[in-house]
Design an enzyme around this catalytic site. Structure first.
Site, mmCIF file in Angstrom:
data_model
loop_
_atom_site.group_PDB
_atom_site.id
_atom_site.type_symbol
_atom_site.label_atom_id
_atom_site.label_comp_id
_atom_site.label_asym_id
_atom_site.label_seq_id
_atom_site.Cartn_x
_atom_site.Cartn_y
_atom_site.Cartn_z
ATOM 1 N NE ARG A 210 -3.877 0.455 1.792
ATOM 2 C CZ ARG A 210 -5.036 0.387 2.367
ATOM 3 N NH1 ARG A 210 -5.121 1.273 3.771
ATOM 4 N NH2 ARG A 210 -5.999 -0.029 1.824
ATOM 5 N NE ARG B 256 -9.977 -5.292 0.180
ATOM 6 C CZ ARG B 256 -9.243 -4.328 0.759
ATOM 7 N NH1 ARG B 256 -9.884 -3.187 1.335
ATOM 8 N NH2 ARG B 256 -8.205 -4.602 0.767
ATOM 9 C CB CYS C 251 -14.293 1.122 0.094
ATOM 10 S SG CYS C 251 -13.749 2.756 -0.004
ATOM 11 C CD GLN D 287 -12.974 -1.899 -0.677
ATOM 12 O OE1 GLN D 287 -12.208 -1.831 0.000
ATOM 13 N NE2 GLN D 287 -14.080 -2.288 -0.673
ATOM 14 C CG ASP E 78 -13.447 6.424 -0.652
ATOM 15 O OD1 ASP E 78 -13.613 6.029 0.645
ATOM 16 O OD2 ASP E 78 -12.475 6.092 -1.360
ATOM 17 C CG HIS F 170 -8.402 -0.005 -3.048
ATOM 18 N ND1 HIS F 170 -7.536 -1.143 -2.498
ATOM 19 C CD2 HIS F 170 -9.037 0.301 -1.681
ATOM 20 C CE1 HIS F 170 -7.700 -1.347 -1.330
ATOM 21 N NE2 HIS F 170 -8.625 -0.751 -0.758
HETATM 22 N N1 CP Z 1 -11.241 -0.510 2.448
HETATM 23 C C1 CP Z 1 -10.002 -0.341 2.889
HETATM 24 O O1 CP Z 1 -8.997 -0.590 1.974
HETATM 25 O O2 CP Z 1 -10.017 -0.274 4.151
HETATM 26 P P1 CP Z 1 -8.416 -0.043 4.841
HETATM 27 O O3 CP Z 1 -7.898 1.373 4.678
HETATM 28 O O4 CP Z 1 -8.731 -0.139 6.484
HETATM 29 O O5 CP Z 1 -7.361 -1.126 4.497
HETATM 30 N N1 NVA Z 2 -9.992 6.827 -1.154
HETATM 31 C C1 NVA Z 2 -9.529 5.999 0.275
HETATM 32 C C2 NVA Z 2 -9.841 4.749 0.370
HETATM 33 C C3 NVA Z 2 -9.752 4.286 1.813
HETATM 34 C C4 NVA Z 2 -9.782 2.688 1.601
HETATM 35 C C5 NVA Z 2 -8.038 6.680 0.425
HETATM 36 O O1 NVA Z 2 -7.258 6.477 -0.481
HETATM 37 O O2 NVA Z 2 -7.732 7.165 1.522
#
Ligand code: CP
Ligand code: NVA
Length: 305
Positions: free
Chosen positions: A103, A287, A259, A133, A219, A130
């Protein structure tokens, strides 16, 4: 054979369909207690440059279910790209581990990891996309509504990483994707020019987007890394909340997805969130199920055929 899971666009519709069908079947097997522990003694390295609840716990738990283990690598520990070159981190992890989940902020960083790693690299969210997701999302829609083809998903909010991946997933599964954003928050031309206009469209009117939608999705308005823009975004996104009133403009039976993490009474009202909580938490659980299958396919079988 596709070794990494970095961009949904790299995969054919058939490959993604096969992954989804398998994830749904594996979920049943897992619940029946008969999913084999097929990744014994395998290790997944998890690089987190941003916070996470779902991604971290779902990958770690999935490895445990499969008989392997996951190692969490926080930014202060490995300093990817700062303490050590990305390509060196990739080559060290590939010598010791069987897969890498990352990430990151920049999407280029995960592309570099994939370029230099001889073991599978999985995108656990970048500023750009993502994909895990989005696959859990279409899995949830299929479970709740059945056949995906011909369905319409309205994404209300920011043209962000989650929206981009979901738009691609919708196109691959024969769905329509409508993005409703405030002016200036639409997805960029470089992305939209690659999308099929029969599947993808954008508007600045949330009511127009939800009219005819089977799924309403939202989101956060402020993604990780955009905290400095908070004040402006809070004002710009006014009117883009999924509220009971907005939902009443959608067909009866429309489902609501998020999400997570959710910021109640910003992108979604507490009332709508709680009324649809069962679906939203099944989406979160998916997930785990999608990614467990993905790990099996990438680490256990060498990639997506
Ligand atoms: N939806 C999602 O990716 O959650 P986190 O940021 O908690 O991993
Ligand atoms: N768009 C959000 C998604 C979190 C799962 C971010 O990138 O923070």
């Amino acid at each position: 054979m596709i070794k990494h899971f970095v961009n949904l666009a790299d995969f054919s519709a058939e490959q993604l369909r096969n992954l989804l069908t398998r994830a749904l079947a594996d979920k049943e097997l897992f619940r029946a207690g008969s999913l084999p522990a097929s990744l014994k003694r395998k290790t997944l390295a998890m690089i987190f440059d941003k916070p996470s609840l779902r991604t971290r716990v779902s990958f770690d738990t999935a490895m445990t279910h499969l008989g392997g283990r996951a190692i969490n690598l926080a930014p202060q520990e490995i300093g990817i790209g700062k303490r050590e070159a990305v390509r060196d981190v990739a080559r060290v992890l590939a010598r010791m581990c069987d897969g890498i989940m990352a990430r990151t902020f920049s999407h280029d960083l995960i592309e570099q990891l994939a370029r230099w790693s001889s073991v599978p690299v999985i995108n656990g969210l970048t500023d750009y996309s993502h994909p895990c997701q989005a696959m859990a999302d279409v899995m949830t829609i299929e479970e709740k509504l059945g056949e995906l083809a011909g369905r319409t998903l309205a994404f209300i909010g920011d043209g962000n990483n989650v929206a981009r991946s979901l738009a691609v997933a919708c196109e691959k599964f024969g769905m329509k994707f409508i993005l409703a954003t405030p002016s200036g928050y639409e997805l960029e031309d470089d992305f939209t020019s690659q999308m099929d206009p029969a599947s993808f469209s954008q508007t600045n009117d949330p009511a127009e987007a939800v009219h005819g939608a089977d799924v309403l999705y939202t989101d956060t308005w402020i993604s990780m890394g955009q905290e400095d823009e908070r004040k402006k975004r809070m004002s710009d996104f006014s009117g883009f909340t999924i509220s009971g009133e907005l939902l009443s403009g959608a067909p009866a039976g429309a489902i609501v997805l998020h999400c997570l993490p959710a910021y109640r009474d910003y992108e979604i009202t507490d009332e709508v969130f709680e009324a649809h909580a069962e679906t939203i938490f099944e989406q979160a659980e998916n997930r785990l199920h999608f990614q467990r299958t993905l790990l099996n396919v990438l680490i256990g079988e060498g990639g997506v055929a």
